[in-house]
Design a protein around this motif. Structure first.
Motif, PDB file in Angstrom:
ATOM      1  N   MET A  29      53.258  26.878   1.597  1.00  0.00           N
ATOM      2  CA  MET A  29      52.055  27.704   1.599  1.00  0.00           C
ATOM      3  C   MET A  29      50.951  27.123   0.727  1.00  0.00           C
ATOM      4  O   MET A  29      49.786  27.487   0.868  1.00  0.00           O
ATOM      5  N   LYS A  30      51.299  26.192  -0.165  1.00  0.00           N
ATOM      6  CA  LYS A  30      50.295  25.566  -1.026  1.00  0.00           C
ATOM      7  C   LYS A  30      49.590  24.390  -0.346  1.00  0.00           C
ATOM      8  O   LYS A  30      48.581  23.890  -0.833  1.00  0.00           O
ATOM      9  N   ILE A  31      50.130  23.946   0.791  1.00  0.00           N
ATOM     10  CA  ILE A  31      49.531  22.816   1.509  1.00  0.00           C
ATOM     11  C   ILE A  31      48.276  23.299   2.238  1.00  0.00           C
ATOM     12  O   ILE A  31      48.315  24.313   2.939  1.00  0.00           O
ATOM     13  N   PRO A  32      47.149  22.602   2.072  1.00  0.00           N
ATOM     14  CA  PRO A  32      45.908  23.015   2.752  1.00  0.00           C
ATOM     15  C   PRO A  32      46.099  23.167   4.257  1.00  0.00           C
ATOM     16  O   PRO A  32      46.690  22.296   4.906  1.00  0.00           O
ATOM     17  N   GLY A  33      45.628  24.275   4.780  1.00  0.00           N
ATOM     18  CA  GLY A  33      45.727  24.522   6.211  1.00  0.00           C
ATOM     19  C   GLY A  33      46.970  25.269   6.632  1.00  0.00           C
ATOM     20  O   GLY A  33      47.117  25.665   7.796  1.00  0.00           O
ATOM     21  N   ILE A  34      47.913  25.473   5.701  1.00  0.00           N
ATOM     22  CA  ILE A  34      49.159  26.178   6.008  1.00  0.00           C
ATOM     23  C   ILE A  34      49.123  27.563   5.363  1.00  0.00           C
ATOM     24  O   ILE A  34      49.015  27.703   4.158  1.00  0.00           O
ATOM     25  N   GLY A  35      49.222  28.570   6.180  1.00  0.00           N
ATOM     26  CA  GLY A  35      49.308  29.932   5.658  1.00  0.00           C
ATOM     27  C   GLY A  35      50.732  30.440   5.733  1.00  0.00           C
ATOM     28  O   GLY A  35      51.650  29.710   6.140  1.00  0.00           O
ATOM     29  N   GLU A  36      50.939  31.688   5.397  1.00  0.00           N
ATOM     30  CA  GLU A  36      52.299  32.241   5.383  1.00  0.00           C
ATOM     31  C   GLU A  36      52.906  32.276   6.783  1.00  0.00           C
ATOM     32  O   GLU A  36      54.104  31.980   6.958  1.00  0.00           O
ATOM     33  N   THR A  63      52.348  30.312   9.410  1.00  0.00           N
ATOM     34  CA  THR A  63      52.752  28.968   9.832  1.00  0.00           C
ATOM     35  C   THR A  63      53.936  28.469   9.025  1.00  0.00           C
ATOM     36  O   THR A  63      54.869  27.857   9.562  1.00  0.00           O
ATOM     37  N   ALA A  64      53.921  28.735   7.721  1.00  0.00           N
ATOM     38  CA  ALA A  64      55.027  28.296   6.860  1.00  0.00           C
ATOM     39  C   ALA A  64      56.342  28.939   7.301  1.00  0.00           C
ATOM     40  O   ALA A  64      57.385  28.264   7.356  1.00  0.00           O
ATOM     41  N   ARG A  65      56.304  30.209   7.617  1.00  0.00           N
ATOM     42  CA  ARG A  65      57.525  30.885   8.072  1.00  0.00           C
ATOM     43  C   ARG A  65      57.965  30.357   9.443  1.00  0.00           C
ATOM     44  O   ARG A  65      59.161  30.243   9.714  1.00  0.00           O
ATOM     45  N   ALA A  66      57.000  30.043  10.301  1.00  0.00           N
ATOM     46  CA  ALA A  66      57.331  29.487  11.619  1.00  0.00           C
ATOM     47  C   ALA A  66      58.037  28.141  11.486  1.00  0.00           C
ATOM     48  O   ALA A  66      58.961  27.832  12.236  1.00  0.00           O
ATOM     49  N   ILE A  67      57.595  27.336  10.515  1.00  0.00           N
ATOM     50  CA  ILE A  67      58.204  26.028  10.291  1.00  0.00           C
ATOM     51  C   ILE A  67      59.674  26.179   9.906  1.00  0.00           C
ATOM     52  O   ILE A  67      60.536  25.387  10.336  1.00  0.00           O
ATOM     53  N   LEU A  68      59.978  27.188   9.115  1.00  0.00           N
ATOM     54  CA  LEU A  68      61.326  27.353   8.580  1.00  0.00           C
ATOM     55  C   LEU A  68      62.275  28.096   9.526  1.00  0.00           C
ATOM     56  O   LEU A  68      63.447  28.270   9.204  1.00  0.00           O
ATOM     57  N   LYS A  69      61.773  28.518  10.689  1.00  0.00           N
ATOM     58  CA  LYS A  69      62.644  29.182  11.659  1.00  0.00           C
ATOM     59  C   LYS A  69      63.602  28.165  12.272  1.00  0.00           C
ATOM     60  O   LYS A  69      63.235  27.036  12.569  1.00  0.00           O
ATOM     61  N   GLY A 104      51.398  26.709  16.611  1.00  0.00           N
ATOM     62  CA  GLY A 104      50.228  26.628  15.734  1.00  0.00           C
ATOM     63  C   GLY A 104      50.136  25.360  14.913  1.00  0.00           C
ATOM     64  O   GLY A 104      49.196  25.204  14.132  1.00  0.00           O
ATOM     65  N   VAL A 105      51.097  24.457  15.076  1.00  0.00           N
ATOM     66  CA  VAL A 105      51.074  23.202  14.317  1.00  0.00           C
ATOM     67  C   VAL A 105      50.785  22.047  15.278  1.00  0.00           C
ATOM     68  O   VAL A 105      51.629  21.669  16.091  1.00  0.00           O
ATOM     69  N   GLY A 106      49.575  21.488  15.191  1.00  0.00           N
ATOM     70  CA  GLY A 106      49.184  20.368  16.038  1.00  0.00           C
ATOM     71  C   GLY A 106      49.323  19.047  15.309  1.00  0.00           C
ATOM     72  O   GLY A 106      49.811  18.980  14.173  1.00  0.00           O
ATOM     73  N   SER A 107      48.855  17.995  15.957  1.00  0.00           N
ATOM     74  CA  SER A 107      49.037  16.648  15.421  1.00  0.00           C
ATOM     75  C   SER A 107      48.368  16.451  14.063  1.00  0.00           C
ATOM     76  O   SER A 107      48.920  15.802  13.170  1.00  0.00           O
ATOM     77  N   ILE A 108      47.174  17.003  13.892  1.00  0.00           N
ATOM     78  CA  ILE A 108      46.454  16.834  12.618  1.00  0.00           C
ATOM     79  C   ILE A 108      47.203  17.528  11.486  1.00  0.00           C
ATOM     80  O   ILE A 108      47.382  16.964  10.403  1.00  0.00           O
ATOM     81  N   LEU A 109      47.693  18.726  11.748  1.00  0.00           N
ATOM     82  CA  LEU A 109      48.423  19.468  10.727  1.00  0.00           C
ATOM     83  C   LEU A 109      49.774  18.819  10.432  1.00  0.00           C
ATOM     84  O   LEU A 109      50.251  18.849   9.289  1.00  0.00           O
ATOM     85  N   ILE A 110      50.382  18.226  11.446  1.00  0.00           N
ATOM     86  CA  ILE A 110      51.644  17.512  11.233  1.00  0.00           C
ATOM     87  C   ILE A 110      51.443  16.369  10.250  1.00  0.00           C
ATOM     88  O   ILE A 110      52.246  16.157   9.330  1.00  0.00           O
ATOM     89  N   ARG A 111      50.357  15.623  10.412  1.00  0.00           N
ATOM     90  CA  ARG A 111      50.068  14.532   9.475  1.00  0.00           C
ATOM     91  C   ARG A 111      49.856  15.072   8.059  1.00  0.00           C
ATOM     92  O   ARG A 111      50.275  14.449   7.078  1.00  0.00           O
ATOM     93  N   GLN A 112      49.206  16.199   7.966  1.00  0.00           N
ATOM     94  CA  GLN A 112      48.982  16.830   6.668  1.00  0.00           C
ATOM     95  C   GLN A 112      50.307  17.204   6.009  1.00  0.00           C
ATOM     96  O   GLN A 112      50.538  16.939   4.828  1.00  0.00           O
ATOM     97  N   LEU A 113      51.194  17.799   6.780  1.00  0.00           N
ATOM     98  CA  LEU A 113      52.493  18.219   6.263  1.00  0.00           C
ATOM     99  C   LEU A 113      53.331  17.028   5.812  1.00  0.00           C
ATOM    100  O   LEU A 113      53.923  17.032   4.731  1.00  0.00           O
ATOM    101  N   VAL A 114      53.382  16.000   6.644  1.00  0.00           N
ATOM    102  CA  VAL A 114      54.182  14.820   6.313  1.00  0.00           C
ATOM    103  C   VAL A 114      53.592  14.099   5.110  1.00  0.00           C
ATOM    104  O   VAL A 114      54.322  13.577   4.258  1.00  0.00           O
TER     105      VAL A 114
END
Length: 377
Positions: A44-51, A53-59, A16-26
């Motif tokens: 979870m406070k970053i625009p476009g990131i919900g719970e 996706t946030a949990r998936a990132i931390l796996k 669920g994390v594509g190139s546009i969202l990666i740029r947002q996160l970084v």
């Protein structure tokens, strides 16, 4: 393994994390490493990131997968380029849908001064192969890197003609670097590693599924200053590449063909709909890209940019923003106005005004396709 490359690869593997969202996160966290070190609440406070996706990132499993991929790349003598890396293709950086990460193999320079893509049908005729060879033969002395997609027909003809004429050539793949498709092009792909290279946005082991080909085509278009559609049916990948190229403000050419030939239909359609210029000879490409100078001189000027005999003397009243523009143009043969805006962070309206002023004063020149270059005196 805990290098930033490890985290960069892992970030691209998160569902669920594509190139546009990666740029947002970084952008919010500062680096790929810090994304994974951030607590759940912060992500979870970053625009476009919900719970979810946030949990998936931390796996932890994506970090394990990333380590396995990097180990595999090391054995293949391949590497990765994140969009923040200096060696990442500058032509892609400003594109809204550019891959956040590329897998690359070979000796090719992805930031060479001049690039042209040749694309077309997989059922190329002798006429199409002859035109392809003619284009590459004429463009090689200009230092052009030839880009295509390693497919049957026009693509492989372009790569093989490049190898014959000594032109650098880059193959953009719709699979992992370890899966050359079609397999019969394996030998050519290996030869290209010495005189260019291969790249893909897909990790090793990725099979060339149908949905990956249009994504591959956007990279071909983005990497190129001009795209030549040599032969194409009324529908197909070559026309998709041309569509992307038009969206990216690249020069697009189409080779006209006989009205009763199926693989002329696509080219004739592009010309009829004003989505491509008519190709009549390699001179069309050279003039459209403003390469119309002695080839050896143009390449030499590119290589010597920044040396004492190619510097321009700037007056004391030049502004800081104008100086920034000039410095960027000194480093490149030419830059699209979108690239200049992205690299300088100057709003487009103001940038256009600054460029016009610099052009009036004789420091820069405007080129076809909304590009600009430095004026050496």
């Amino acid at each position: 393994m805990s290098t930033d490359k490890h985290y960069q690869v892992a970030l691209t593997l998160v569902p669920g994390v594509g190139s546009i969202l990666i740029r947002q996160l970084v952008s919010y966290c500062g680096s790929a490493t810090e994304v994974f070190r951030s607590p759940l609440a912060r992500l979870m406070k970053i625009p476009g990131i919900g719970e979810v996706t946030a949990r998936a990132i931390l796996k932890s499993d994506v970090l394990t997968d990333a380590e396995r991929i990097l180990n595999r790349l090391e054995k293949m003598n391949a590497s990765v380029l994140f969009y923040t890396d200096k060696a990442y293709p500058s032509r892609l950086k400003s594109l809204y849908d550019a891959p956040a990460l590329l897998y690359v193999q070979g000796s090719g320079n992805l930031n060479t001064a001049r690039t042209v893509a040749l694309v077309g049908t997989r059922q190329a005729t002798d006429y199409g192969r002859r035109i392809t060879n003619e284009i590459i033969d004429v463009l090689t002395p200009y230092g052009a890197t030839i880009i295509s997609g390693l497919a049957y027909g026009i693509d492989i003809s372009a790569h093989r003609a490049s190898l014959v004429h000594g032109a650098p050539t880059i193959g953009v793949m719709a699979s992992g670097l370890d899966i050359v498709y079609p397999n019969v092009h394996q030998k050519t792909a290996q030869e290209m590693l010495v005189q260019g290279g291969l790249l893909t946005e897909s990790p090793p082991g990725t099979k060339p599924d149908a949905h990956l080909f249009p994504a591959r085509n956007r990279i071909i278009a983005g990497l190129s200053d001009a795209i030549v559609v040599v032969e194409a049916a009324a529908k197909g990948g070559a026309l998709i590449t041309a569509e992307y190229a038009n969206n990216y403000h690249r020069e697009v050419f189409a080779v006209p063909g006989q009205l009763n030939q199926a693989f002329s239909a696509g080219c004739n359609k592009l010309i009829r709909e004003n989505k491509a210029q008519i190709y009549t000879s390699p001179r069309d490409i050279i003039e459209a890209l403003n390469w119309d100078i002695t080839p050896s001189t143009s390449v030499l000027a590119r290589d010597k940019a920044g040396s004492a005999n190619t510097q321009i003397t700037l007056p004391l009243d030049i502004t800081e923003e104008e100086s920034q523009i000039v410095a960027l143009l000194r480093q490149s043969a030419d830059l699209h106005i979108d690239d200049l805006s992205w690299k300088t962070q100057i709003p487009m309206g103001r940038l256009a005004s600054l460029l016009l002023n610099l052009e009036f004063r004789g420091f820069v020149r405007s080129l076809p396709g909304k590009k600009y270059s430095i004026v050496y005196v």
